[in-house]
Design a protein around this motif. Structure first.
Motif, PDB file in Angstrom:
ATOM      1  N   ARG A 296      67.538  18.428  74.366  1.00  0.00           N
ATOM      2  CA  ARG A 296      67.265  19.831  74.658  1.00  0.00           C
ATOM      3  C   ARG A 296      66.018  19.865  75.520  1.00  0.00           C
ATOM      4  N   GLY A 297      66.057  20.594  76.620  1.00  0.00           N
ATOM      5  CA  GLY A 297      64.979  20.559  77.584  1.00  0.00           C
ATOM      6  C   GLY A 297      63.611  20.904  77.011  1.00  0.00           C
ATOM      7  N   PRO A 298      62.553  20.583  77.755  1.00  0.00           N
ATOM      8  CA  PRO A 298      62.566  19.848  79.020  1.00  0.00           C
ATOM      9  C   PRO A 298      62.790  18.354  78.813  1.00  0.00           C
ATOM     10  N   ARG A 299      63.233  17.676  79.849  1.00  0.00           N
ATOM     11  CA  ARG A 299      63.516  16.257  79.767  1.00  0.00           C
ATOM     12  C   ARG A 299      62.221  15.476  80.034  1.00  0.00           C
ATOM     13  N   LEU A 300      61.411  15.344  79.005  1.00  0.00           N
ATOM     14  CA  LEU A 300      60.172  14.570  79.135  1.00  0.00           C
ATOM     15  C   LEU A 300      60.483  13.096  79.336  1.00  0.00           C
ATOM     16  N   VAL A 301      61.375  12.574  78.489  1.00  0.00           N
ATOM     17  CA  VAL A 301      61.875  11.206  78.622  1.00  0.00           C
ATOM     18  C   VAL A 301      63.363  11.236  78.335  1.00  0.00           C
ATOM     19  N   GLU A 302      64.044  10.161  78.676  1.00  0.00           N
ATOM     20  CA  GLU A 302      65.466  10.053  78.386  1.00  0.00           C
ATOM     21  C   GLU A 302      65.676   9.867  76.881  1.00  0.00           C
TER      22      GLU A 302
END
Length: 400
Positions: A296-302
């Protein structure tokens, strides 16, 4: 600072180490009887355990289901806290430092097995071979052989460089002063809860990114998650009592509210080990993002990177009556403990944080996409028990 004042601060900090190792983007359910009920419950717990203030939030599937704050900003004064009041989270900052490391690994600026000497050797020459060989992953999992807060390390934290240099240079001076030590891995488990190790990890992030750790926290953790209340250092604005102040408890039981300035938090040189503060709602934002496993966003890391951060890397030795802020059993990942609580029936991600003037606890159930955060502006074992009681209560009330 006079020598007497400096010695007093060092003594106080040594005692603190023994006591404790050291606007939200989430959807918020509208005020309801549940929120009112939580506030009443928190107030009863707060009074039972003698805490100035107590706050808690539960987030499920990215939604804050319940959140409340009760009590006063200052012990024995009528200064009510609000849901927006900032609380200090201490060593729970460590999972944020580990997430910053995951970002730089994904960007190929670092590797999990990047060595201290490989990254920092040009800035800190002639360090011991064992220190030079310690890896980023070992530092973040407390398994490098770097010890806990010894008297010597406490002296380095309170170095006069705090008045002469920026935090990056302070950290370099501290490492340079300690660089000749050989690391010792204990028999059994390699785990040793090491704030100094996290300081070095923060230095590796600074070197690889060319950006101070403090700036990375704001730009790469707080801002993307919309944690507008989040900051570093003492939680109150200098000159204002606009947050739930931390409190220092003397050996005779007397209580002092710590307003702001250097005495109100750990020295800035230690920041990567734990000096973040934020409102309970913004802390729920961080907890909910972790519960959602980076899907669930934000995509800080994969998601794969977060899974590695949250996974157990080392088993912690069993400790009887561990200081609040340090794990007493279970496994440890990168800034996260994994503990099998009796009331959960399975291991959960968790961490305690305390700068010995405040206390915070977090529990994350990734299987249920559920997380609970509890904060108080008071230190010690009673605060730790109170927070644990609240976590158990909320988990039992909301787990499917």
């Amino acid at each position: 600072m006079t020598k007497v004042r400096a010695d007093t601060n060092r003594l106080a900090f040594s005692m603190q180490v023994l006591i404790g190792a050291l606007g939200s983007g989430l959807l918020l359910a509208s005020a309801s009887a549940e929120e009112t009920g939580l506030e009443s419950y928190l107030d009863a717990v707060r009074i039972e355990y003698g805490l100035p203030a107590l706050a808690a939030a539960l987030v499920k599937d990215g939604v804050v289901v319940s959140a409340a704050a009760t009590g006063t900003r200052v012990h024995d004064r009528d200064m009510p806290v609000t849901i927006s009041d900032r609380f200090h989270i201490g060593s729970n900052t460590k999972s944020m430092t580990a997430t910053l490391a995951g970002m730089l690994v994904e960007e190929r600026k670092l590797r999990w097995d990047s060595r201290v000497g490989e990254v920092l050797g040009d800035d800190v020459e002639d360090m011991s071979q064992s220190l030079a060989n310690a890896t980023l992953e070992q530092l973040l999992s407390h398994s490098s052989g770097i010890p806990g807060d010894t008297d010597e390390l406490i002296e380095l934290y309170f170095s006069n460089a705090a008045f002469d240099d920026n935090p990056i240079e302070q950290r370099l001076h501290a490492l340079d002063a300690w660089k000749h030590h050989e690391l010792v891995i204990p028999d059994g488990s390699p785990f040793q809860y090491s704030n100094f190790g996290y300081m070095i990890a923060g230095m590796m992030l600074e070197k690889a990114s060319g950006t101070p750790w403090e700036q990375m926290m704001h730009e790469r953790i707080f801002a993307p998650l919309g944690m507008e209340s989040a900051g570093l250092g003492p939680q109150a604005t200098y000159g204002l009592i606009d947050a739930a102040l931390g409190h220092r408890v003397a050996p005779d039981g007397s209580v002092t509210a710590m307003l702001w300035g250097p005495a109100a938090d750990i020295p800035p040189v230690m920041a990567p080990a734990g000096n973040a503060h934020m409102s309970i709602l913004d802390y729920a934002e961080w907890a909910g993002w972790n519960a959602g496993k980076a899907t669930r966003g934000p995509r800080l890391v994969e998601p794969e990177t977060l899974q590695r951060i949250q996974a157990v890397h080392v088993q912690t030795p069993l400790r009887e009556n561990p200081p609040p802020g340090t794990p007493g059993t279970g496994g440890y990942g990168l800034g996260w403990s994994s503990v099998a609580f009796d009331w959960a029936g399975k291991p959960l991600l968790t961490h305690n944080g305390s700068n010995s003037m405040n206390l915070a606890r977090i529990v994350v159930d990734t299987e249920r996409d559920l997380a609970i955060v509890v904060t108080t502006n008071f230190p010690g074992a009673a605060a730790n028990r109170a927070a644990g009681m609240v976590i158990e209560h909320l988990y039992a009330s909301h787990a499917d």
